[in-house]
Design an enzyme around this catalytic site. Structure first.
Site, short mmCIF file in Angstrom:
data_model
loop_
_atom_site.label_atom_id
_atom_site.label_comp_id
_atom_site.label_asym_id
_atom_site.label_seq_id
_atom_site.Cartn_x
_atom_site.Cartn_y
_atom_site.Cartn_z
CB ILE A 57 7.67 6.28 14.67
CG1 ILE A 57 8.98 5.56 14.25
CG2 ILE A 57 7.50 7.10 13.19
CD1 ILE A 57 10.17 6.01 13.65
CB CYS B 226 -4.61 5.87 11.14
SG CYS B 226 -4.90 4.52 10.28
NE ARG C 54 -7.33 4.51 5.61
CZ ARG C 54 -6.53 5.25 6.09
NH1 ARG C 54 -6.84 5.43 7.07
NH2 ARG C 54 -5.31 5.99 5.57
NE ARG D 280 0.60 10.11 10.27
CZ ARG D 280 0.13 9.05 9.52
NH1 ARG D 280 -1.12 8.57 9.57
NH2 ARG D 280 0.89 8.66 8.61
N PRO D 281 2.38 16.14 11.68
CG PRO D 281 4.38 17.06 12.67
CD PRO D 281 3.35 15.87 12.71
CB ILE D 282 2.38 18.27 6.24
CG1 ILE D 282 1.56 19.66 6.68
CG2 ILE D 282 1.50 17.25 6.35
CD1 ILE D 282 0.96 20.08 5.48
CG ASP D 283 7.41 20.04 10.40
OD1 ASP D 283 6.60 18.89 10.75
OD2 ASP D 283 8.39 20.06 11.07
CG LEU D 284 10.23 17.20 8.43
CD1 LEU D 284 10.51 15.87 8.95
CD2 LEU D 284 11.42 18.20 8.72
CE LYS E 188 -1.72 1.54 4.12
NZ LYS E 188 -1.32 2.82 4.46
CG ASN E 189 2.15 2.75 3.31
OD1 ASN E 189 0.98 3.01 3.36
ND2 ASN E 189 2.75 2.37 4.74
NE ARG F 151 1.07 12.10 7.23
CZ ARG F 151 1.55 13.52 7.68
NH1 ARG F 151 0.45 14.26 8.27
NH2 ARG F 151 2.50 13.77 8.07
CG ASP G 249 3.30 1.45 9.63
OD1 ASP G 249 3.00 2.05 10.35
OD2 ASP G 249 3.63 1.53 8.25
N1 EPU Z 1 7.19 14.04 10.84
C1 EPU Z 1 7.28 15.38 11.31
N2 EPU Z 1 6.99 16.31 10.29
C2 EPU Z 1 6.65 16.08 9.07
C3 EPU Z 1 6.34 14.67 8.84
C4 EPU Z 1 6.42 13.87 9.89
O1 EPU Z 1 7.70 15.83 12.40
O2 EPU Z 1 6.25 17.08 8.31
C5 EPU Z 1 7.25 13.09 12.15
C6 EPU Z 1 5.95 12.37 12.16
O3 EPU Z 1 4.97 12.97 12.91
C7 EPU Z 1 6.48 11.09 12.66
C8 EPU Z 1 7.86 10.84 11.98
O4 EPU Z 1 8.09 12.06 11.42
O5 EPU Z 1 6.88 11.32 14.34
C9 EPU Z 1 7.72 9.97 10.88
O6 EPU Z 1 6.56 10.24 10.05
P1 EPU Z 1 6.63 9.93 8.67
O7 EPU Z 1 6.48 11.27 7.77
O8 EPU Z 1 7.79 9.03 7.85
O9 EPU Z 1 5.19 9.27 8.31
P2 EPU Z 1 4.60 9.27 7.10
O10 EPU Z 1 5.29 9.46 5.85
O11 EPU Z 1 3.25 10.40 7.08
C10 EPU Z 1 4.39 6.60 6.32
C11 EPU Z 1 3.61 5.65 6.50
C12 EPU Z 1 2.78 5.13 7.52
C13 EPU Z 1 4.10 4.71 8.48
C14 EPU Z 1 5.11 6.19 8.74
C15 EPU Z 1 6.45 5.61 9.46
C16 EPU Z 1 2.36 6.09 4.26
C17 EPU Z 1 1.17 6.06 3.37
N3 EPU Z 1 2.27 6.15 5.53
O12 EPU Z 1 3.59 7.94 6.84
O13 EPU Z 1 2.05 4.03 7.32
O14 EPU Z 1 3.73 4.61 9.83
O15 EPU Z 1 5.50 6.35 7.12
O16 EPU Z 1 7.05 4.58 8.83
O17 EPU Z 1 3.59 5.61 3.70
C18 EPU Z 1 0.37 2.63 8.08
O18 EPU Z 1 0.58 2.08 6.84
O19 EPU Z 1 -0.54 2.14 8.67
C19 EPU Z 1 0.92 3.89 8.27
C20 EPU Z 1 0.55 4.70 9.36
#
Ligand code: EPU
Length: 421
Positions: free
Chosen positions: A330, A115, A400, A120-124, A22-23, A91, A308
């Site tokens: 995480i 979920c 999902r 789950r910020p998006i600052d990065l 999925k991811n 997300r 995960d």
């Molecule tokens: N984070 C920030 N700022 C950002 C983005 C992330 O501080 O702008 C933090 C998050 O809050 C978290 C850490 O960085 O503490 C890692 O988050 P990441 O951005 O890697 O997560 P993601 O890319 O949003 C993907 C997977 C998630 C999985 C995480 C971690 C997808 C669609 N989702 O999310 O999968 O848990 O990486 O490996 O690829 C799932 O499949 O159930 C799922 C939640």
């Protein structure tokens, strides 16, 4: 909404076919926006999230055909707005931001949902795109991103919790069409990020170092169509490994690869599970007469133990012969399953991001519910081994992320079925 009913206590035995990840599939679908040509994507899992991404691509007026596990995505995308009603449910929708910006120079994407696993910020994501030369505003819950020309840059993408999978994806996708070279430091190294990079390379992108924390992307003028098969889902694989382990069963996971699961395999072996890789998949077996051994786990970015898989592993450790500790690094609040597992008789103490699990002899069936995909999977696993009947409510999140979970489990001997609430 449907619920799953499980009568626990059956040893699982047989073959489970592992689907595409999925991811990987979701960002790769978004990446197809980077070309006007046709992209054919194989081994796509049949999931609600994939359907949501199809709807988003169609809302952008891209043509998407779905034939079982194959997607054919073609045609110039004409619109630039990813609407709230779709993006708020998932997300990964935020992944259209980078490609739209690179291709159309302007994008309007609603803040993403998904979920309930803590903040789950998006600052990065925004940092990566800003460093490439875009201007970002937030208005009425939408991210408005604009650029005259994206330019390569050196970008450090580490946050408080380490690298970010989807921020790396967004920045990498945008950088493929930027002028000059981009270097992403602290890039995610997850197998899904590598799969996305390989997809982009097959479209003509120039990317190096894509399984290391330093990724180098040399921008090109144009990307072309391609054909790509999604890698097997490591989290689905891990979940069925646990289904075998928790029931003292014997499963063969067809198409599974151990290469992406070393941390999980290492811990499962420590708990007494036998895992063997063969050419076409992975065999997982546990002797039901021997107790599960306790262990300690810390979730970390790849190649560490994946967040995960944390909830599913906790279900197994609830039945271990001793005390286990899980530390979530995480998403420190991703413990929604603890209260539900406790309803089934588990003994778990939560101290900040540390869960201390005292193994019990048996779990008991109960009515449970979770608003997180992996937490829901953990409850299904617990239900498979619990005494009597377990009802897992609101299985929307399971649909999902797991293709035909109930059917795959029934085929290997579980008593599990779907009912309408
Ligand atoms: N984070 C920030 N700022 C950002 C983005 C992330 O501080 O702008 C933090 C998050 O809050 C978290 C850490 O960085 O503490 C890692 O988050 P990441 O951005 O890697 O997560 P993601 O890319 O949003 C993907 C997977 C998630 C999985 C995480 C971690 C997808 C669609 N989702 O999310 O999968 O848990 O990486 O490996 O690829 C799932 O499949 O159930 C799922 C939640």
């Amino acid at each position: 909404m449907d619920k799953l009913v499980i009568e626990g206590g059956r040893r699982l035995k047989g073959v489970v076919n592992i689907s595409g990840a999925k991811n990987s599939a979701l960002p790769i679908m978004a990446a197809s926006l980077l070309t006007d040509d046709t992209c054919v994507i194989n081994n796509v899992p049949l999931l609600k999230d994939v359907d949501t991404m199809i709807k988003i691509l169609r809302a952008l007026e891209t043509k998407v055909e779905k034939k079982k596990g194959t997607l054919i995505i073609s045609g110039k995308c004409k619109k630039v707005k990813a609407p709230y009603d779709l993006v708020s449910t998932m997300r990964a929708s935020v992944c259209v931001l980078g490609p739209l910006l690179a291709k159309k120079k302007y994008a309007e994407v609603s803040f993403p949902g998904g979920c309930v696993i803590g903040p789950r910020p998006i600052d990065l994501h925004l940092k990566g795109l800003e460093r490439l030369g875009s201007e970002i505003k937030i208005k009425s819950g939408y991210i408005l991103a604009r650029t005259r020309k994206l330019k390569g840059a050196k970008i450090y993408l580490g946050g408080h919790f380490g690298s970010s999978v989807l921020a790396t994806a967004n920045t990498m996708m945008a950088a493929t069409l930027a002028e000059g070279t981009t270097i992403i430091e602290n890039a995610a190294c997850e197998p899904e990020t590598v799969d996305l990079a390989n997809f982009l390379i097959s479209m003509g992108a120039k990317i190096e170092g894509h399984s290391t924390p330093t990724m180098r992307i040399k921008g090109v003028k144009k990307l072309h169509g391609t054909r790509h098969a999604i890698v097997p889902d490591r989290v689905e694989t891990g979940t069925y490994m646990l289904a075998s382990a928790i029931t003292g069963g014997e499963l063969f996971l067809k198409n599974a690869k151990l290469a992406h699961l070393f941390a999980v395999v290492d811990k499962l072996r420590e708990c007494g599970v036998k895992i063997t890789e063969r050419e076409d998949g992975v065999a997982v077996k546990r002797n039901p007469k021997q107790a599960v051994k306790p262990t300690t786990i810390t979730t970390l970015p790849y190649p560490g133990f994946p967040t995960d898989m944390q909830a599913q592993m906790m279900s197994l450790l609830c039945l271990a012969d001793g005390i286990s500790v899980i530390t979530e690094k995480i998403y420190p609040e991703r413990f929604i399953h603890i209260s539900e597992l406790s309803r089934m008789g588990a003994h778990i103490l939560l101290e900040g991001p540390n869960a201390i699990i005292k193994g019990v002899k048996n779990l008991n069936g109960a009515d449970v519910m979770a608003s997180d995909l992996r937490a829901s999977a953990a409850l299904v696993l617990a239900g498979l081994v619990a005494k009597d009947k377990t009802e897992v409510h609101r299985i929307y999140h399971l649909d999902r992320g797991y293709e035909n979970l109930d059917k795959k489990l029934s085929r290997v001997g579980a008593r599990i079925w779907r009912e309408q609430e």
